[in-house]
Design a protein around this motif. Structure first.
Motif, PDB file in Angstrom:
ATOM      1  N   ILE A 148       0.836  -1.205   0.000  1.00  7.81           N
ATOM      2  CA  ILE A 148       0.000   0.000   0.000  1.00  7.81           C
ATOM      3  C   ILE A 148       0.867   1.250   0.000  1.00  7.81           C
ATOM      4  O   ILE A 148       0.671   2.165  -0.798  1.00  7.81           O
ATOM      5  CB  ILE A 148      -0.961  -0.012   1.205  1.00  7.81           C
ATOM      6  N   ALA A 202      -2.724   1.537  -3.176  1.00  2.88           N
ATOM      7  CA  ALA A 202      -4.189   1.552  -3.212  1.00  2.88           C
ATOM      8  C   ALA A 202      -4.685   2.352  -4.413  1.00  2.88           C
ATOM      9  O   ALA A 202      -5.643   1.951  -5.093  1.00  2.88           O
ATOM     10  CB  ALA A 202      -4.745   2.138  -1.920  1.00  2.88           C
ATOM     11  N   PHE A 260      -3.405  -6.947  -1.523  1.00  6.12           N
ATOM     12  CA  PHE A 260      -2.574  -5.965  -0.838  1.00  6.12           C
ATOM     13  C   PHE A 260      -1.707  -6.686   0.183  1.00  6.12           C
ATOM     14  O   PHE A 260      -2.212  -7.445   1.010  1.00  6.12           O
ATOM     15  CB  PHE A 260      -3.442  -4.920  -0.114  1.00  6.12           C
TER      16      PHE A 260
END
Length: 213
Positions: A58, A67, A84
């Motif tokens: 992220i 993101a 993620f």
């Protein structure tokens, strides 16, 4: 999970040692990988590599974040599986990981074995069925292709050569050849040696959208 083609994972991680380790683990488990240290490089790789899944940290140390990259790429390719891998607490990711439906969140602190990583990818991929599972020559079936793949398919339907497609898209001929080969595999038009895959793919485009202009 058995597939007729090697699944591709775009790995985005700013820590070099971890990035290399992740790619090595995935390759040992049958995945093909491409790697980037930041979102800008990943976005450049995306079109040519045509991944089935994105595995990204992220916090990449710069903007866009992982993101933001995942949001952008999932809009371009709705079939893209997202995982993620982050040192962020799980609560930060939210119920839908970073607001992306069906994304999978794995804290780096829990990454204690290759199985943890592979299981997370399989979970994400199972939530985004492989394009081959889509039925035949319909608009819905072709809708599983990326925007870039549909553009290339339209050029094929116009009868353009690989050289002309490369010139039009700003790619190399070799990159176009790889892209078209993968496109044919996704459309499942390579099984009959008596039928040209190019003709079969164009026929699918015509059936869904009418004559290419």
């Amino acid at each position: 999970m058995s597939t007729d083609w090697t699944r591709r994972v775009l790995v985005v991680e700013d820590q070099s040692a971890l990035r290399i380790l992740l790619c090595d683990v995935l390759q040992r488990h049958g995945f093909e990988t491409a790697a980037a240290a930041d979102a800008a490089t990943a976005a450049q790789l995306f079109t040519e590599f045509d991944p089935d899944a994105l595995l990204t940290d992220i916090d990449l140390g710069s903007r866009p974040s992982g993101a933001e990259l995942a949001t952008m790429l999932s809009e371009l390719a709705p079939h893209l599986a997202i995982v993620f891998l982050s040192s962020y607490p799980r609560a930060v990711a939210g119920a839908a990981a970073m607001g992306i439906a069906r994304a999978v969140f794995v804290p780096k602190q829990t990454l204690d074995s290759p199985a943890t990583l592979v299981d997370a990818l399989e979970q994400a991929l199972s939530a985004h069925p492989a394009p081959e599972a889509d039925p035949g020559p319909s608009r819905e079936g072709l809708g599983a292709l990326t925007r870039h793949q549909l553009d290339v398919l339209a050029m094929i339907a116009r009868g353009w050569s690989n050289d002309r497609i490369a010139a039009e898209t700003g790619s190399t001929v070799r990159a176009v050849e790889r892209s078209i080969s993968r496109l044919f595999d996704r459309l499942d038009v390579t099984g009959d040696p008596t039928v040209s895959p190019r003709v079969a793919a164009a026929a699918m485009y015509f059936a869904a959208f009418g004559p290419a202009r």
